[in-house]
Design a protein around this motif. Sequence first.
Motif, PDB file in Angstrom:
ATOM      1  N   ASN A   1       0.831  -1.209   0.000  1.00  0.00           N
ATOM      2  CA  ASN A   1       0.000   0.000   0.000  1.00  0.00           C
ATOM      3  C   ASN A   1       0.869   1.264   0.000  1.00  0.00           C
ATOM      4  N   LEU A   2       1.363   1.609  -1.201  1.00  0.00           N
ATOM      5  CA  LEU A   2       2.037   2.883  -1.428  1.00  0.00           C
ATOM      6  C   LEU A   2       1.244   3.610  -2.508  1.00  0.00           C
ATOM      7  N   PRO A   3       0.323   4.503  -2.148  1.00  0.00           N
ATOM      8  CA  PRO A   3      -0.533   5.144  -3.147  1.00  0.00           C
ATOM      9  C   PRO A   3       0.229   6.169  -3.985  1.00  0.00           C
ATOM     10  N   LEU A   4      -0.058   6.186  -5.264  1.00  0.00           N
ATOM     11  CA  LEU A   4       0.567   7.162  -6.152  1.00  0.00           C
ATOM     12  C   LEU A   4       0.239   8.585  -5.731  1.00  0.00           C
ATOM     13  N   GLY A   5      -0.922   8.762  -5.107  1.00  0.00           N
ATOM     14  CA  GLY A   5      -1.364  10.089  -4.672  1.00  0.00           C
ATOM     15  C   GLY A   5      -0.501  10.704  -3.601  1.00  0.00           C
ATOM     16  N   ILE A   6       0.445   9.934  -3.042  1.00  0.00           N
ATOM     17  CA  ILE A   6       1.327  10.508  -2.018  1.00  0.00           C
ATOM     18  C   ILE A   6       2.141  11.663  -2.580  1.00  0.00           C
ATOM     19  N   LEU A   7       2.378  11.649  -3.899  1.00  0.00           N
ATOM     20  CA  LEU A   7       3.146  12.716  -4.525  1.00  0.00           C
ATOM     21  C   LEU A   7       2.400  14.039  -4.536  1.00  0.00           C
ATOM     22  N   GLU A   8       1.088  14.005  -4.321  1.00  0.00           N
ATOM     23  CA  GLU A   8       0.273  15.219  -4.362  1.00  0.00           C
ATOM     24  C   GLU A   8      -0.069  15.753  -2.977  1.00  0.00           C
ATOM     25  N   GLN A   9       0.426  15.089  -1.932  1.00  0.00           N
ATOM     26  CA  GLN A   9       0.091  15.510  -0.579  1.00  0.00           C
ATOM     27  C   GLN A   9       0.840  16.792  -0.200  1.00  0.00           C
ATOM     28  N   PRO A  10       0.151  17.757   0.403  1.00  0.00           N
ATOM     29  CA  PRO A  10       0.801  19.034   0.729  1.00  0.00           C
ATOM     30  C   PRO A  10       1.888  18.925   1.790  1.00  0.00           C
ATOM     31  N   PHE A  11       1.838  17.872   2.608  1.00  0.00           N
ATOM     32  CA  PHE A  11       2.843  17.742   3.669  1.00  0.00           C
ATOM     33  C   PHE A  11       4.132  17.090   3.173  1.00  0.00           C
ATOM     34  N   ILE A  12       4.169  16.678   1.902  1.00  0.00           N
ATOM     35  CA  ILE A  12       5.352  16.031   1.359  1.00  0.00           C
ATOM     36  C   ILE A  12       6.316  17.093   0.821  1.00  0.00           C
ATOM     37  N   SER A  13       7.526  17.115   1.357  1.00  0.00           N
ATOM     38  CA  SER A  13       8.521  18.079   0.900  1.00  0.00           C
ATOM     39  C   SER A  13       9.044  17.679  -0.482  1.00  0.00           C
ATOM     40  N   ASP A  14       9.746  18.603  -1.127  1.00  0.00           N
ATOM     41  CA  ASP A  14      10.309  18.303  -2.445  1.00  0.00           C
ATOM     42  C   ASP A  14      11.282  17.123  -2.372  1.00  0.00           C
ATOM     43  N   GLY A  15      12.057  17.076  -1.296  1.00  0.00           N
ATOM     44  CA  GLY A  15      12.997  15.969  -1.134  1.00  0.00           C
ATOM     45  C   GLY A  15      12.289  14.638  -0.980  1.00  0.00           C
ATOM     46  N   HIS A  16      11.253  14.618  -0.150  1.00  0.00           N
ATOM     47  CA  HIS A  16      10.463  13.405   0.032  1.00  0.00           C
ATOM     48  C   HIS A  16       9.784  13.017  -1.276  1.00  0.00           C
ATOM     49  N   LYS A  17       9.298  14.002  -2.003  1.00  0.00           N
ATOM     50  CA  LYS A  17       8.592  13.733  -3.257  1.00  0.00           C
ATOM     51  C   LYS A  17       9.520  13.054  -4.257  1.00  0.00           C
ATOM     52  N   GLU A  18      10.739  13.540  -4.352  1.00  0.00           N
ATOM     53  CA  GLU A  18      11.696  12.938  -5.279  1.00  0.00           C
ATOM     54  C   GLU A  18      12.019  11.505  -4.866  1.00  0.00           C
ATOM     55  N   ARG A  19      12.147  11.290  -3.568  1.00  0.00           N
ATOM     56  CA  ARG A  19      12.435   9.942  -3.073  1.00  0.00           C
ATOM     57  C   ARG A  19      11.280   8.996  -3.382  1.00  0.00           C
ATOM     58  N   PHE A  20      10.044   9.469  -3.178  1.00  0.00           N
ATOM     59  CA  PHE A  20       8.893   8.612  -3.468  1.00  0.00           C
ATOM     60  C   PHE A  20       8.764   8.332  -4.968  1.00  0.00           C
ATOM     61  N   LYS A  21       9.139   9.281  -5.802  1.00  0.00           N
ATOM     62  CA  LYS A  21       9.142   9.026  -7.247  1.00  0.00           C
ATOM     63  C   LYS A  21      10.078   7.864  -7.576  1.00  0.00           C
ATOM     64  N   GLN A  22      11.231   7.851  -6.921  1.00  0.00           N
ATOM     65  CA  GLN A  22      12.194   6.770  -7.154  1.00  0.00           C
ATOM     66  C   GLN A  22      11.643   5.436  -6.650  1.00  0.00           C
ATOM     67  N   ARG A  23      10.973   5.472  -5.495  1.00  0.00           N
ATOM     68  CA  ARG A  23      10.425   4.223  -4.952  1.00  0.00           C
ATOM     69  C   ARG A  23       9.279   3.710  -5.820  1.00  0.00           C
ATOM     70  N   ILE A  24       8.459   4.598  -6.327  1.00  0.00           N
ATOM     71  CA  ILE A  24       7.360   4.196  -7.205  1.00  0.00           C
ATOM     72  C   ILE A  24       7.913   3.568  -8.480  1.00  0.00           C
ATOM     73  N   LYS A  25       8.962   4.159  -9.023  1.00  0.00           N
ATOM     74  CA  LYS A  25       9.605   3.604 -10.212  1.00  0.00           C
ATOM     75  C   LYS A  25      10.163   2.217  -9.917  1.00  0.00           C
ATOM     76  N   SER A  26      10.755   2.049  -8.754  1.00  0.00           N
ATOM     77  CA  SER A  26      11.308   0.752  -8.355  1.00  0.00           C
ATOM     78  C   SER A  26      10.212  -0.290  -8.239  1.00  0.00           C
TER      79      SER A  26
END
Length: 298
Positions: A169-194
């Motif tokens: 359960n890693l929702p793609l919508g996590i990238l759109e959450q306002p509490f996610i910093s730019d650094g966290h967002k980039e990391r989650f993009k990498q994890r989603i790709k993985s």
Amino acid sequence: MIEVLGFCPKDRLVIINADDFGITHSTNQAIVDLFHQNSITSASLMVPCLWAREAVILCQQNHLENVGIHLTLTSAENQLYRPVCQERTLNSLITKQGFFPRDVSEVELNADPEEVRAELEAQIQAAISFGIDPTHLDSHAGSVMGLNHGRDFLEVVFDLCEKFELPFNLPLGILEQPFISDGHKERFKQRIKSARSRGIPLIDDLSGLPYPLGAGEEYEVMKKELISKIIDLKPGITQITTHPSLATEELKALTPHYRKREMEYRLFSDPEIKALFEKENIKLISWKIIRAFQRNSM
């Protein structure tokens, strides 16, 4: 993903998942009752908890099959949990007293990835040995997500997803959450790709009511908020997460938010809420259909 599951691109699919199965007897009672009412489609078992074995027995007695593993690395507010793994020492995961810490930050900052791997795999294997056929994996308190300090254990979890052929359960919508910093967002993009490269399917979004009981938050206030969230659901697959329980002395000793847990149990039993899904033409599914897709694709 919904098209390959046989649905239309504009369809709204919802998994209603009850977290914390096994945390208390009263929680187990509420979750089993909601399954019987067809008010939830899934639950997540906390294997280290005191009432996990009872939850498994109830699954067997009631032929409940839509149960995943709520991967747990932290203790509760007023309840301490020990690791399931007994094959090795897990010093980076426990306090001096031998329990998981209560604070997720301690896990993020101190946990050794190989000890995380050993413990999480032990939880999965224990559930399977008890007779559970897990439908998915998710994270209790977000302890593998790295939301506080950016140190996550998602690649470890993905290894387990591949080994046991389970979605996470890693929702793609996590990238759109306002509490996610730019650094966290980039990391989650990498994890989603993985995850995608490994053939691990991901849902689109996550919804539900905030965990804490807010000031003045009574049943009708919560009901209005939940109705709004259901109506506003977007096309794709969304998990609505709930923490239902009966309001017993046992639950009161566990959490100061016991009234909210009891109200969530009532909410998902509410005929108006149940009718709203049909009125909105929202299709209820479980994690099992996503697991089947994953296994057929491998």
